[in-house]
Scaffold this motif. Structure first.
Motif, PDB file in Angstrom:
ATOM      1  N   THR A  41      39.119  30.830  61.112  1.00 40.41           N
ATOM      2  CA  THR A  41      40.414  30.556  61.959  1.00 40.41           C
ATOM      3  C   THR A  41      41.521  29.947  61.064  1.00 40.41           C
ATOM      4  O   THR A  41      42.640  29.856  61.778  1.00 40.41           O
ATOM      5  CB  THR A  41      39.954  29.315  63.036  1.00 40.41           C
ATOM      6  N   HIS A  42      41.279  29.460  60.043  1.00 39.15           N
ATOM      7  CA  HIS A  42      42.349  29.102  59.036  1.00 39.15           C
ATOM      8  C   HIS A  42      42.236  29.736  57.765  1.00 39.15           C
ATOM      9  O   HIS A  42      41.581  30.319  57.311  1.00 39.15           O
ATOM     10  CB  HIS A  42      42.030  27.512  58.941  1.00 39.15           C
ATOM     11  N   HIS A  43      43.496  29.424  57.014  1.00 36.75           N
ATOM     12  CA  HIS A  43      43.632  29.912  55.709  1.00 36.75           C
ATOM     13  C   HIS A  43      43.709  29.150  54.623  1.00 36.75           C
ATOM     14  O   HIS A  43      44.385  27.890  54.708  1.00 36.75           O
ATOM     15  CB  HIS A  43      45.330  30.771  55.780  1.00 36.75           C
ATOM     16  N   TYR A  44      42.929  29.203  53.891  1.00 34.73           N
ATOM     17  CA  TYR A  44      42.747  28.446  52.497  1.00 34.73           C
ATOM     18  C   TYR A  44      43.070  29.468  51.287  1.00 34.73           C
ATOM     19  O   TYR A  44      42.117  30.508  50.890  1.00 34.73           O
ATOM     20  CB  TYR A  44      41.362  27.917  52.530  1.00 34.73           C
ATOM     21  N   PRO A  45      44.177  29.570  50.576  1.00 38.33           N
ATOM     22  CA  PRO A  45      44.639  30.361  49.695  1.00 38.33           C
ATOM     23  C   PRO A  45      43.553  30.598  48.389  1.00 38.33           C
ATOM     24  O   PRO A  45      43.255  31.749  48.023  1.00 38.33           O
ATOM     25  CB  PRO A  45      45.944  30.062  49.022  1.00 38.33           C
ATOM     26  N   TRP A  46      42.784  29.634  48.186  1.00 41.64           N
ATOM     27  CA  TRP A  46      41.986  29.544  47.111  1.00 41.64           C
ATOM     28  C   TRP A  46      40.636  30.283  47.518  1.00 41.64           C
ATOM     29  O   TRP A  46      40.076  30.423  46.490  1.00 41.64           O
ATOM     30  CB  TRP A  46      41.872  27.820  46.391  1.00 41.64           C
ATOM     31  N   LEU A  47      40.402  30.071  48.785  1.00 40.68           N
ATOM     32  CA  LEU A  47      39.250  31.059  49.129  1.00 40.68           C
ATOM     33  C   LEU A  47      39.485  32.393  49.687  1.00 40.68           C
ATOM     34  O   LEU A  47      38.788  33.238  49.620  1.00 40.68           O
ATOM     35  CB  LEU A  47      38.380  30.199  50.347  1.00 40.68           C
ATOM     36  N   ALA A  48      40.786  32.665  49.989  1.00 37.08           N
ATOM     37  CA  ALA A  48      41.172  33.895  50.442  1.00 37.08           C
ATOM     38  C   ALA A  48      40.939  34.739  49.292  1.00 37.08           C
ATOM     39  O   ALA A  48      40.862  36.014  49.341  1.00 37.08           O
ATOM     40  CB  ALA A  48      42.577  33.990  50.917  1.00 37.08           C
ATOM     41  N   LYS A  49      41.530  34.359  48.125  1.00 36.53           N
ATOM     42  CA  LYS A  49      41.324  35.036  46.709  1.00 36.53           C
ATOM     43  C   LYS A  49      40.906  34.279  45.685  1.00 36.53           C
ATOM     44  O   LYS A  49      41.369  33.561  44.835  1.00 36.53           O
ATOM     45  CB  LYS A  49      42.734  35.535  46.081  1.00 36.53           C
ATOM     46  N   PRO A  50      39.283  34.047  45.684  1.00 33.20           N
ATOM     47  CA  PRO A  50      38.610  33.267  44.890  1.00 33.20           C
ATOM     48  C   PRO A  50      38.448  33.607  43.555  1.00 33.20           C
ATOM     49  O   PRO A  50      38.205  34.861  43.205  1.00 33.20           O
ATOM     50  CB  PRO A  50      37.335  33.127  45.547  1.00 33.20           C
TER      51      PRO A  50
ATOM     52  N   THR B 295      37.269  32.035  39.486  1.00 40.60           N
ATOM     53  CA  THR B 295      36.303  31.332  38.496  1.00 40.60           C
ATOM     54  C   THR B 295      37.184  30.491  37.497  1.00 40.60           C
ATOM     55  O   THR B 295      38.551  30.661  37.150  1.00 40.60           O
ATOM     56  CB  THR B 295      35.790  32.292  37.465  1.00 40.60           C
ATOM     57  N   SER B 296      36.721  29.091  37.847  1.00 39.16           N
ATOM     58  CA  SER B 296      37.342  28.072  37.049  1.00 39.16           C
ATOM     59  C   SER B 296      36.389  27.399  36.090  1.00 39.16           C
ATOM     60  O   SER B 296      35.100  27.569  36.295  1.00 39.16           O
ATOM     61  CB  SER B 296      38.173  27.096  38.067  1.00 39.16           C
ATOM     62  N   PHE B 297      36.805  26.236  35.524  1.00 40.25           N
ATOM     63  CA  PHE B 297      35.781  25.204  34.974  1.00 40.25           C
ATOM     64  C   PHE B 297      34.852  24.637  35.752  1.00 40.25           C
ATOM     65  O   PHE B 297      33.827  24.493  35.579  1.00 40.25           O
ATOM     66  CB  PHE B 297      36.382  24.169  34.219  1.00 40.25           C
ATOM     67  N   VAL B 298      35.277  24.532  37.339  1.00 35.81           N
ATOM     68  CA  VAL B 298      34.311  24.138  38.153  1.00 35.81           C
ATOM     69  C   VAL B 298      33.226  25.082  38.622  1.00 35.81           C
ATOM     70  O   VAL B 298      31.881  24.624  38.496  1.00 35.81           O
ATOM     71  CB  VAL B 298      35.168  23.740  39.311  1.00 35.81           C
ATOM     72  N   CYS B 299      33.633  26.298  38.955  1.00 36.83           N
ATOM     73  CA  CYS B 299      32.745  27.134  39.706  1.00 36.83           C
ATOM     74  C   CYS B 299      33.082  28.338  39.805  1.00 36.83           C
ATOM     75  O   CYS B 299      34.528  28.826  39.487  1.00 36.83           O
ATOM     76  CB  CYS B 299      32.083  26.603  40.836  1.00 36.83           C
ATOM     77  N   ASP B 300      32.551  29.519  40.424  1.00 36.67           N
ATOM     78  CA  ASP B 300      33.053  30.611  40.640  1.00 36.67           C
ATOM     79  C   ASP B 300      33.126  30.328  42.354  1.00 36.67           C
ATOM     80  O   ASP B 300      32.370  30.302  42.986  1.00 36.67           O
ATOM     81  CB  ASP B 300      31.953  32.178  40.543  1.00 36.67           C
ATOM     82  N   ALA B 301      34.664  30.446  42.727  1.00 38.42           N
ATOM     83  CA  ALA B 301      34.970  30.105  44.127  1.00 38.42           C
ATOM     84  C   ALA B 301      34.245  31.030  45.236  1.00 38.42           C
ATOM     85  O   ALA B 301      34.305  30.794  46.263  1.00 38.42           O
ATOM     86  CB  ALA B 301      36.345  30.044  44.267  1.00 38.42           C
TER      87      ALA B 301
END
Length: 299
Positions: free
Chosen positions: A15-24, A26-32
């Motif tokens: 239902t909602h848009h999260y740009p970082w999850l729409a096009k995940p 990889t960063s130092f934190v994790c693979d989104a």
């Protein structure tokens, strides 16, 4: 174990848009890509195990920057929904606002209409290494940003301060300049430069500069972002250093779920915190696990 968790994220990709999850990515934190699934209050309660989650604070989850108020509106509807299996969670909201934007004052006023909004977070992390750099600009040095930051006080909003140790001296000056605004350091100050003595000192001394400001507190959370194979012993020095800097009355434990669930279970994380402070007094433990979060976020 009963806890108040002052740092969680929920999202509904249907239902909602999260740009970082729409096009995940990889960063130092994790693979989104591993986080590209809905995560709702019922999911948190279901996986809590033997942890009795009394209350939670939702911290903005990088929702669509074109409409940050929609995230707040949605969260309020979740908490107010009839038959909510998650007992009215979230209890408080730290909303998003780009304080450098021309419409920041209007966005703050719109957030203030909602009864659960307690503060604002805008990520400030800047680092010379592109791997760790979040925003690429020093917001705290910008006149428009500071002008809008000052408006937090008139709304009674706190500010969740996500930054790196190299920025802490500047943040302490900000805290001193605006003593009527409560600042909450996110993720224990995000000690990133771990390969040198200078890096440790920058984090340790930066925490103490911030702790010298009575309007600043710290959330001990997100430690697994830099320690993916964490153990009680690997977390111990960072937890104790943060508590030593701020004292048991201005520090609080938090989960950073679902991000930190990539590195361990919810129950394991809270039991690790408990093991680290096992010899603290009962009043100190009550403050670290529940009371400080309730007081600081007014829930």
């Amino acid at each position: 174990m009963q806890v108040v968790d002052p740092h969680v994220h929920f999202w509904d990709l249907d239902t909602h848009h999260y740009p970082w999850l729409a096009k995940p990515a990889t960063s130092f934190v994790c693979d989104a890509r591993e986080l590209k699934h809905n995560y709702l209050p019922a999911d948190l309660v279901r996986e809590a195990g033997d942890i009795d989650v009394l209350k939670v604070v939702h911290v903005e989850a990088n929702h669509d920057p074109a409409d940050p108020v929609e995230e707040t509106r949605w969260l309020e509807s979740l908490a107010d929904a009839d038959g909510n299996p998650a007992r009215g969670l979230p209890n408080a909201i730290v909303a998003a606002c780009d304080l450098s934007a021309a419409n920041a004052a209007a966005i703050l006023a719109q957030h203030a209409v909602f009864k659960r909004v307690r503060g604002i977070r805008q990520i400030l992390n800047v680092h010379a290494n592109p791997l760790y750099d979040y925003v690429g600009r020093h917001y705290m040095r910008e006149a428009a940003w500071r002008e809008h930051f000052a408006l937090l006080e008139q709304h009674g909003f706190s500010f969740d301060l996500q930054l790196y140790p190299a920025q802490m001296e500047e943040a302490a000056a900000l805290a001193r300049a605006y003593p009527g605004i409560a600042l909450i350091v996110n993720h224990g100050g995000m000690f990133v430069d771990r390969s040198s003595v200078a890096g440790w000192r920058a984090w340790r001394d930066g925490l103490r500069l911030l702790a010298a400001c009575p309007n600043v507190s710290v959330k001990i959370s997100g430690l697994a972002m830099f320690d993916h194979t964490w153990s009680v012993e690997s977390l111990r020095p960072y937890v104790l250093e943060a508590i030593d800097a701020f004292g048991a009355q201005r520090a609080m434990f938090a989960s950073n779920f679902p991000v930190d669930r990539l590195f361990g279970s919810y129950a394991d994380l809270w039991h690790a915190y408990a093991a680290i402070v096992n010899d603290a007094s009962e009043s100190e433990k009550a403050a670290l696990f529940r009371g400080n979060a309730e007081r600081i976020y007014r829930i």
